[in-house]
Design an enzyme around this catalytic site. Sequence first.
Site, PDB file in Angstrom:
ATOM      1  N   LYS A  44       0.810  -1.190   0.000  1.00 55.22           N
ATOM      2  CA  LYS A  44       0.000   0.000   0.000  1.00 55.22           C
ATOM      3  C   LYS A  44       0.861   1.265   0.000  1.00 55.22           C
ATOM      4  O   LYS A  44       0.392   2.350  -0.321  1.00 55.22           O
ATOM      5  CB  LYS A  44      -0.859   0.012   1.272  1.00 55.22           C
ATOM      6  CG  LYS A  44      -1.790  -1.155   1.414  1.00 55.22           C
ATOM      7  CD  LYS A  44      -2.526  -1.077   2.759  1.00 55.22           C
ATOM      8  CE  LYS A  44      -3.311  -2.335   3.017  1.00 55.22           C
ATOM      9  NZ  LYS A  44      -3.850  -2.371   4.402  1.00 55.22           N
ATOM     10  N   ASP A 104      14.645  -1.361   0.818  1.00 53.24           N
ATOM     11  CA  ASP A 104      15.461  -1.571   2.015  1.00 53.24           C
ATOM     12  C   ASP A 104      16.560  -2.581   1.656  1.00 53.24           C
ATOM     13  O   ASP A 104      17.608  -2.205   1.139  1.00 53.24           O
ATOM     14  CB  ASP A 104      14.508  -2.035   3.122  1.00 53.24           C
ATOM     15  CG  ASP A 104      15.172  -2.192   4.476  1.00 53.24           C
ATOM     16  OD1 ASP A 104      16.379  -1.982   4.573  1.00 53.24           O
ATOM     17  OD2 ASP A 104      14.481  -2.537   5.443  1.00 53.24           O
TER      18      ASP A 104
HETATM   19  P1  5GP Z   1      13.034  -5.036   1.286  1.00 48.84           P
HETATM   20  O1  5GP Z   1      12.606  -6.339   0.672  1.00 48.84           O
HETATM   21  O2  5GP Z   1      13.640  -4.069   0.300  1.00 48.84           O
HETATM   22  O3  5GP Z   1      13.944  -5.271   2.473  1.00 48.84           O
HETATM   23  O4  5GP Z   1      11.736  -4.396   1.935  1.00 48.84           O
HETATM   24  C1  5GP Z   1      10.887  -3.603   1.198  1.00 48.84           C
HETATM   25  C2  5GP Z   1       9.581  -3.373   1.928  1.00 48.84           C
HETATM   26  O5  5GP Z   1       9.746  -3.320   3.362  1.00 48.84           O
HETATM   27  C3  5GP Z   1       9.047  -2.007   1.529  1.00 48.84           C
HETATM   28  O6  5GP Z   1       8.267  -2.089   0.349  1.00 48.84           O
HETATM   29  C4  5GP Z   1       8.240  -1.617   2.761  1.00 48.84           C
HETATM   30  O7  5GP Z   1       6.961  -2.202   2.691  1.00 48.84           O
HETATM   31  C5  5GP Z   1       8.997  -2.256   3.913  1.00 48.84           C
HETATM   32  N1  5GP Z   1       9.925  -1.291   4.534  1.00 48.84           N
HETATM   33  C6  5GP Z   1      11.265  -1.296   4.461  1.00 48.84           C
HETATM   34  N2  5GP Z   1      11.798  -0.271   5.160  1.00 48.84           N
HETATM   35  C7  5GP Z   1      10.752   0.407   5.683  1.00 48.84           C
HETATM   36  C8  5GP Z   1      10.649   1.581   6.509  1.00 48.84           C
HETATM   37  O8  5GP Z   1      11.628   2.230   6.904  1.00 48.84           O
HETATM   38  N3  5GP Z   1       9.383   1.979   6.843  1.00 48.84           N
HETATM   39  C9  5GP Z   1       8.268   1.320   6.432  1.00 48.84           C
HETATM   40  N4  5GP Z   1       7.086   1.793   6.836  1.00 48.84           N
HETATM   41  N5  5GP Z   1       8.331   0.203   5.661  1.00 48.84           N
HETATM   42  C10 5GP Z   1       9.550  -0.244   5.282  1.00 48.84           C
END
Ligand code: 5GP
Length: 176
Positions: A44, A104
């Site tokens: 979302k 992230d």
């Molecule tokens: P990744 O697979 O890149 O580690 O994680 C991506 C997903 O994790 C993002 O699309 C988001 O939903 C969530 N996410 C990662 N870091 C943050 C953050 O600092 N704040 C929030 N609200 N969601 C995050």
Amino acid sequence: MPAQPEIGEILVQSDDLRQRIRALATEINRDYEGKSVLLVGVLKGAFFFLADLMRQLEVECEVDFMAVSSYGSSTESSGVVRILKDLDTPIQDRHVLVVEDIVDSGLTLSYLMKNLGARQPASLEVCSLLTKPSRFKVDPKLRYVGFEIPDQFVVGYGLDVDQRLRNLPYVAALKQ
Ligand code: 5GP
């Protein structure tokens, strides 16, 4: 001044969001001139960004949405992703631009790109509002990035903590 005690330092102010999104739209307008682009919003968290970005686009564009959930703890993505909502239409031979809220580790996006790439789009690029480069576990190959931020959990401008605080007009660190 943040109104709630759990909201920490503001990392990206509303005015900076507005300005940067205008600049991103200018780049996209130039890069996709004469083409029709399909924006794929990742739900979302990306919905504020997607709406504000799309408002600034002058190229022909359509929008579709995906919702994914990453298995893992609440703060660590595992890279194993479940598709909760898939696209409504096929993307073969379309110019697809994935619009993400935040990258992230890059694992979620990497899965998504493999999945979408297998559907044979004419092109497949990513525009992410935020990235945390110090956390990358894979090279997420981002064409457009709004802001690079430090390794902090952030909320606001669509980003949540337990579904809350998406409505903040800025991006702020969450106080642990
Ligand atoms: P990744 O697979 O890149 O580690 O994680 C991506 C997903 O994790 C993002 O699309 C988001 O939903 C969530 N996410 C990662 N870091 C943050 C953050 O600092 N704040 C929030 N609200 N969601 C995050």
